[in-house]
Design a protein around this motif. Structure first.
Motif, PDB file in Angstrom:
ATOM      1  N   GLN A 159       8.478   9.985  -5.442  1.00 37.37           N
ATOM      2  CA  GLN A 159       8.566   9.210  -6.681  1.00 37.37           C
ATOM      3  C   GLN A 159       7.676   9.822  -7.769  1.00 37.37           C
ATOM      4  N   VAL A 160       6.494  10.288  -7.364  1.00 39.06           N
ATOM      5  CA  VAL A 160       5.593  10.922  -8.327  1.00 39.06           C
ATOM      6  C   VAL A 160       6.196  12.247  -8.803  1.00 39.06           C
ATOM      7  N   LYS A 161       6.789  12.997  -7.872  1.00 40.03           N
ATOM      8  CA  LYS A 161       7.464  14.239  -8.260  1.00 40.03           C
ATOM      9  C   LYS A 161       8.569  13.943  -9.283  1.00 40.03           C
ATOM     10  N   ALA A 162       9.348  12.912  -9.006  1.00 38.03           N
ATOM     11  CA  ALA A 162      10.430  12.543  -9.918  1.00 38.03           C
ATOM     12  C   ALA A 162       9.873  12.140 -11.286  1.00 38.03           C
ATOM     13  N   LYS A 163       8.760  11.441 -11.294  1.00 37.68           N
ATOM     14  CA  LYS A 163       8.123  11.016 -12.547  1.00 37.68           C
ATOM     15  C   LYS A 163       7.700  12.237 -13.366  1.00 37.68           C
TER      16      LYS A 163
ATOM     17  N   PHE B  42       0.847  -1.179   0.000  1.00 34.62           N
ATOM     18  CA  PHE B  42       0.000   0.000   0.000  1.00 34.62           C
ATOM     19  C   PHE B  42       0.890   1.238   0.000  1.00 34.62           C
ATOM     20  N   ALA B  43       0.407   2.293  -0.636  1.00 38.76           N
ATOM     21  CA  ALA B  43       1.180   3.523  -0.686  1.00 38.76           C
ATOM     22  C   ALA B  43       0.250   4.709  -0.481  1.00 38.76           C
TER      23      ALA B  43
ATOM     24  N   THR C  88       3.740   3.034   2.067  1.00 41.72           N
ATOM     25  CA  THR C  88       4.910   3.735   1.541  1.00 41.72           C
ATOM     26  C   THR C  88       4.491   5.092   0.982  1.00 41.72           C
ATOM     27  N   ASP C  89       5.223   6.140   1.359  1.00 44.37           N
ATOM     28  CA  ASP C  89       4.971   7.474   0.816  1.00 44.37           C
ATOM     29  C   ASP C  89       5.665   7.563  -0.537  1.00 44.37           C
TER      30      ASP C  89
END
Length: 165
Positions: free
Chosen positions: A157-161, A21-22, A152-153
């Motif tokens: 990762q989304v910012k990096a994407k 889960f994230a 998991t936060d």
């Protein structure tokens, strides 16, 4: 055969616990996006344009009202009625312009934010799929509780994407 069935029954609940889960904070991501800053600037510019036109219309109304109040008593009845109607019409146009401008600003804001939200949503989906997460919950959606020790936060990762630092 019994041992195989028993092993399958024991392993089944373990696979439930193995699910990942994230969570993500989309508000933080959106505010860090250059598109958001650009959209805010464009919306402020649009708002200022409407505000300036509204101010011009208010000034015109005030000037005509002051003139009418100053000279109204000396005007013939037909002219007085025409000016009163003109003031009423100008006031109605001003109110209509205000309402229309507010609707246009809201529409522009909705359009720009929808584009940004869709881009963030797509990135969240891609990060979730790549990470094998069962759920990626948005903490800004008002979820009452997220246990961050087992979730998991993935905000970074989304910012990096999205290419955001």
């Amino acid at each position: 055969m019994k041992k195989l069935i028993l092993a399958a029954l024991i392993a089944l609940p373990m696979s439930v616990f193995a699910q990942k889960f994230a969570h993500v904070n989309s508000a933080t991501i959106i505010q860090a996006m250059p598109e958001y800053t650009t959209a805010q600037t464009e919306l402020q510019t649009l708002g200022k344009q409407y505000e300036e036109e509204l101010q011009r219309m208010q000034d015109e109304l005030k000037t005509k009202l002051d003139d009418y109040q100053k000279n109204g008593s000396t005007l013939p009845d037909a002219t007085k009625q025409r000016r009163e109607q003109e003031l009423t019409d100008l006031n109605q146009r001003l109110e209509q312009y205000y309402q229309t401008s507010q609707q246009e600003i809201a529409k522009a804001q909705q359009t720009k934010m929808q584009e940004i939200s869709e881009k963030v949503g797509k990135a969240i989906n891609e990060v979730g799929a790549a990470g094998g997460y069962v759920y990626v919950m948005d903490v800004t959606a008002g979820i009452p509780f997220i246990n961050e020790t087992i979730s998991t936060d993935v905000t970074n990762q989304v910012k990096a994407k999205l290419g955001i630092k």
